[in-house]
Design an enzyme around this catalytic site. Structure first.
Site, PDB file in Angstrom:
ATOM      1  N   ASN A   6     -57.824  40.632 -35.420  1.00 16.51           N
ATOM      2  CA  ASN A   6     -56.670  39.798 -35.768  1.00 16.51           C
ATOM      3  C   ASN A   6     -55.409  40.631 -35.995  1.00 16.51           C
ATOM      4  O   ASN A   6     -54.304  40.204 -35.652  1.00 16.51           O
ATOM      5  CB  ASN A   6     -56.992  38.948 -37.002  1.00 16.51           C
ATOM      6  CG  ASN A   6     -57.970  37.835 -36.661  1.00 16.51           C
ATOM      7  OD1 ASN A   6     -58.390  37.703 -35.522  1.00 16.51           O
ATOM      8  ND2 ASN A   6     -58.322  37.023 -37.647  1.00 16.51           N
ATOM      9  N   ILE A  29     -50.628  32.380 -40.081  1.00 11.94           N
ATOM     10  CA  ILE A  29     -51.793  31.750 -40.706  1.00 11.94           C
ATOM     11  C   ILE A  29     -53.050  32.553 -40.404  1.00 11.94           C
ATOM     12  O   ILE A  29     -54.106  32.332 -40.993  1.00 11.94           O
ATOM     13  CB  ILE A  29     -51.907  30.273 -40.244  1.00 11.94           C
ATOM     14  CG1 ILE A  29     -52.739  29.445 -41.224  1.00 11.94           C
ATOM     15  CG2 ILE A  29     -52.443  30.170 -38.821  1.00 11.94           C
ATOM     16  CD1 ILE A  29     -52.502  27.954 -41.140  1.00 11.94           C
ATOM     17  N   ASN A  31     -55.832  35.131 -40.499  1.00 10.68           N
ATOM     18  CA  ASN A  31     -56.395  35.953 -41.569  1.00 10.68           C
ATOM     19  C   ASN A  31     -56.654  37.382 -41.094  1.00 10.68           C
ATOM     20  O   ASN A  31     -56.833  37.605 -39.897  1.00 10.68           O
ATOM     21  CB  ASN A  31     -57.709  35.327 -42.053  1.00 10.68           C
ATOM     22  CG  ASN A  31     -57.420  34.227 -43.049  1.00 10.68           C
ATOM     23  OD1 ASN A  31     -56.571  34.371 -43.926  1.00 10.68           O
ATOM     24  ND2 ASN A  31     -58.122  33.107 -42.917  1.00 10.68           N
ATOM     25  N   ASP A  62     -54.315  26.669 -49.780  1.00  7.05           N
ATOM     26  CA  ASP A  62     -54.719  26.898 -51.174  1.00  7.05           C
ATOM     27  C   ASP A  62     -54.129  25.822 -52.088  1.00  7.05           C
ATOM     28  O   ASP A  62     -54.766  25.394 -53.060  1.00  7.05           O
ATOM     29  CB  ASP A  62     -54.268  28.292 -51.633  1.00  7.05           C
ATOM     30  CG  ASP A  62     -54.860  29.379 -50.745  1.00  7.05           C
ATOM     31  OD1 ASP A  62     -56.049  29.283 -50.416  1.00  7.05           O
ATOM     32  OD2 ASP A  62     -54.109  30.305 -50.368  1.00  7.05           O
ATOM     33  N   ARG A  65     -56.052  22.501 -51.357  1.00  5.62           N
ATOM     34  CA  ARG A  65     -57.363  22.499 -52.044  1.00  5.62           C
ATOM     35  C   ARG A  65     -57.193  22.291 -53.540  1.00  5.62           C
ATOM     36  O   ARG A  65     -57.926  21.511 -54.159  1.00  5.62           O
ATOM     37  CB  ARG A  65     -58.084  23.819 -51.770  1.00  5.62           C
ATOM     38  CG  ARG A  65     -58.613  23.902 -50.357  1.00  5.62           C
ATOM     39  CD  ARG A  65     -59.117  25.293 -50.026  1.00  5.62           C
ATOM     40  NE  ARG A  65     -59.786  25.288 -48.731  1.00  5.62           N
ATOM     41  CZ  ARG A  65     -59.939  26.366 -47.971  1.00  5.62           C
ATOM     42  NH1 ARG A  65     -59.453  27.525 -48.371  1.00  5.62           N
ATOM     43  NH2 ARG A  65     -60.573  26.285 -46.812  1.00  5.62           N
ATOM     44  N   HIS A  89     -53.883  35.292 -50.324  1.00  2.00           N
ATOM     45  CA  HIS A  89     -54.632  34.213 -49.677  1.00  2.00           C
ATOM     46  C   HIS A  89     -56.092  34.582 -49.432  1.00  2.00           C
ATOM     47  O   HIS A  89     -56.677  34.202 -48.439  1.00  2.00           O
ATOM     48  CB  HIS A  89     -53.920  33.818 -48.366  1.00  2.00           C
ATOM     49  CG  HIS A  89     -54.629  32.764 -47.589  1.00  2.00           C
ATOM     50  ND1 HIS A  89     -54.769  31.468 -48.027  1.00  2.00           N
ATOM     51  CD2 HIS A  89     -55.289  32.819 -46.398  1.00  2.00           C
ATOM     52  CE1 HIS A  89     -55.461  30.776 -47.139  1.00  2.00           C
ATOM     53  NE2 HIS A  89     -55.790  31.574 -46.143  1.00  2.00           N
ATOM     54  N   MET A 140     -57.195  23.453 -42.284  1.00  2.67           N
ATOM     55  CA  MET A 140     -56.201  24.484 -41.962  1.00  2.67           C
ATOM     56  C   MET A 140     -55.074  23.868 -41.132  1.00  2.67           C
ATOM     57  O   MET A 140     -53.888  24.132 -41.372  1.00  2.67           O
ATOM     58  CB  MET A 140     -56.857  25.633 -41.179  1.00  2.67           C
ATOM     59  CG  MET A 140     -55.822  26.532 -40.540  1.00  2.67           C
ATOM     60  SD  MET A 140     -56.434  27.950 -39.636  1.00  2.67           S
ATOM     61  CE  MET A 140     -57.474  27.281 -38.382  1.00  2.67           C
TER      62      MET A 140
HETATM   63  N1  LIG Z   1     -54.341  30.647 -43.598  1.00  2.96           N
HETATM   64  C1  LIG Z   1     -55.292  29.714 -43.655  1.00  2.96           C
HETATM   65  O1  LIG Z   1     -55.244  28.824 -44.493  1.00  2.96           O
HETATM   66  C2  LIG Z   1     -56.463  29.741 -42.715  1.00  2.96           C
HETATM   67  C3  LIG Z   1     -57.532  28.867 -42.879  1.00  2.96           C
HETATM   68  C4  LIG Z   1     -58.578  28.905 -41.953  1.00  2.96           C
HETATM   69  C5  LIG Z   1     -58.541  29.809 -40.902  1.00  2.96           C
HETATM   70  N2  LIG Z   1     -57.478  30.656 -40.788  1.00  2.96           N
HETATM   71  C6  LIG Z   1     -57.349  31.631 -39.683  1.00  2.96           C
HETATM   72  O2  LIG Z   1     -56.837  30.959 -38.546  1.00  2.96           O
HETATM   73  C7  LIG Z   1     -57.196  31.685 -37.367  1.00  2.96           C
HETATM   74  C8  LIG Z   1     -57.748  30.757 -36.323  1.00  2.96           C
HETATM   75  O3  LIG Z   1     -58.957  30.198 -36.785  1.00  2.96           O
HETATM   76  P1  LIG Z   1     -59.822  29.255 -35.843  1.00  2.96           P
HETATM   77  O4  LIG Z   1     -60.994  28.800 -36.631  1.00  2.96           O
HETATM   78  O5  LIG Z   1     -58.914  28.241 -35.196  1.00  2.96           O
HETATM   79  O6  LIG Z   1     -60.316  30.327 -34.766  1.00  2.96           O
HETATM   80  P2  LIG Z   1     -60.813  30.055 -33.270  1.00  2.96           P
HETATM   81  O7  LIG Z   1     -61.560  31.295 -32.884  1.00  2.96           O
HETATM   82  O8  LIG Z   1     -61.472  28.715 -33.166  1.00  2.96           O
HETATM   83  O9  LIG Z   1     -59.450  29.946 -32.443  1.00  2.96           O
HETATM   84  C9  LIG Z   1     -58.644  31.071 -32.194  1.00  2.96           C
HETATM   85  C10 LIG Z   1     -57.847  30.799 -30.921  1.00  2.96           C
HETATM   86  O10 LIG Z   1     -56.937  31.886 -30.690  1.00  2.96           O
HETATM   87  C11 LIG Z   1     -56.932  32.184 -29.305  1.00  2.96           C
HETATM   88  N3  LIG Z   1     -56.492  33.585 -29.121  1.00  2.96           N
HETATM   89  C12 LIG Z   1     -57.224  34.700 -29.249  1.00  2.96           C
HETATM   90  N4  LIG Z   1     -56.470  35.780 -28.957  1.00  2.96           N
HETATM   91  C13 LIG Z   1     -55.240  35.347 -28.669  1.00  2.96           C
HETATM   92  C14 LIG Z   1     -54.023  35.990 -28.279  1.00  2.96           C
HETATM   93  N5  LIG Z   1     -53.957  37.324 -28.160  1.00  2.96           N
HETATM   94  N6  LIG Z   1     -52.949  35.233 -28.056  1.00  2.96           N
HETATM   95  C15 LIG Z   1     -53.005  33.900 -28.187  1.00  2.96           C
HETATM   96  N7  LIG Z   1     -54.128  33.227 -28.537  1.00  2.96           N
HETATM   97  C16 LIG Z   1     -55.222  33.945 -28.780  1.00  2.96           C
HETATM   98  C17 LIG Z   1     -58.374  31.945 -28.868  1.00  2.96           C
HETATM   99  O11 LIG Z   1     -58.442  31.730 -27.480  1.00  2.96           O
HETATM  100  C18 LIG Z   1     -58.728  30.691 -29.674  1.00  2.96           C
HETATM  101  O12 LIG Z   1     -58.361  29.512 -28.983  1.00  2.96           O
HETATM  102  C19 LIG Z   1     -58.170  32.755 -37.836  1.00  2.96           C
HETATM  103  O13 LIG Z   1     -57.473  33.959 -37.989  1.00  2.96           O
HETATM  104  C20 LIG Z   1     -58.618  32.246 -39.195  1.00  2.96           C
HETATM  105  O14 LIG Z   1     -59.034  33.294 -40.024  1.00  2.96           O
HETATM  106  C21 LIG Z   1     -56.448  30.623 -41.669  1.00  2.96           C
END
Ligand SMILES: NC(=O)c1ccc[n+]([C@@H]2O[C@H](COP(=O)([O-])OP(=O)(O)OC[C@H]3O[C@@H](n4cnc5c(N)ncnc54)[C@H](O)[C@@H]3O)[C@@H](O)[C@H]2O)c1
Length: 227
Positions: A6, A29, A31, A62, A65, A89, A140
């Protein structure tokens, strides 16, 4: 691993933003947000286009929730419940300020501790419940939509839009720290700070600082090491 994958994605996407759209509002967003916001900021600095008013770590989930759990516990309307959440976070860096809830609520000390701990661990609770099928997704998306809607409304001139977000901050010794911020046409108009904390909240803050600072340093180091 999660960090390196990430971190590299955020670094590279931010470089593209810096080149193509340097005045964009950046809501991060991905992580670990505690580290990806410093990563994005360092990349923008390298390109000479960093404006701390335009970079946000999206910590709205957060707040969502906290509002949900407290409204459930007290039988309140969740759409009218608002709990500021400060710090970072992840895990113990998430600091819900239950004492500043609107409307005001009170809990016996043990129940307050249990609630705070549940808020801090809510992401893990979802991961465990999904048992290998991923992390929070719909909540999210809801949180991201809520944050973006507020920001767009503020950019369009609506006044009084406030969201908690993880931003460049002078509030504590951590360079980045989530607090409620007033949004405006240029992004952050004013950091509203953390207000007055109860002793138990001060203790949560003290417990959070070493991890938060280490997470920030890890992000900065990552950009420093990527030549
Ligand atoms: N801040 C928050 O509240 C919160 C909450 C939950 C998850 N998250 C984070 O959100 C992110 C996404 O989670 P998710 O469950 O949707 O993951 P996911 O794996 O389902 O989706 C990630 C997407 O990003 C795409 N991707 C990967 N590399 C890329 C790039 N270089 N450029 C553009 N797109 C790219 C993938 O093809 C995929 O569609 C994660 O980092 C997760 O940790 C944040």
């Amino acid at each position: 691993d999660l960090f390196n994958t990430n971190a590299a994605i955020v670094r590279d996407l931010t470089a593209a933003v810096a080149e193509s759209c340097p005045k964009a509002m950046l809501g991060i967003i991905t992580n670990p947000v505690n580290s990806t916001v410093p990563i994005a900021s360092e990349v923008l600095k390298k390109h000479g286009v960093y404006d701390p008013r335009r970079v946000f770590g999206v910590t709205t989930l957060d707040v969502v929730r906290s509002n949900t759990f407290i409204a459930e516990a007290k039988g309140l309307d969740v759409s009218k419940t608002n709990v500021p959440v400060i710090g970072g976070h992840s895990g113990i860096t998430i600091i819900p300020l239950i004492s500043q809830c609107t409307p005001p609520v009170s809990f016996p000390p043990e129940e307050r501790v249990k609630l705070s701990t549940r808020i801090q661990n809510a992401g893990t609770e979802v991961v465990d419940a999904k048992a290998g099928a991923g992390s929070a997704t719909l909540s999210m998306a809801y949180a991201a939509a809520e944050f973006c809607k507020s920001l767009i409304e503020a950019l369009n001139g609506q006044e009084g839009k406030v969201q908690c977000a993880y931003v460049r901050s002078e509030e504590t010794e951590a360079k980045y720290f989530a607090t409620p911020v007033l949004l405006g046409k240029e992004g952050i108009e004013k950091n509203l700070g953390m207000g007055k904390l109860l002793d138990v909240e001060v203790n949560l803050l003290k417990a959070a600082m070493p991890e938060l600072i280490a997470n920030i340093q890890k992000g900065e180091q990552f950009v420093g090491d990527s030549k």
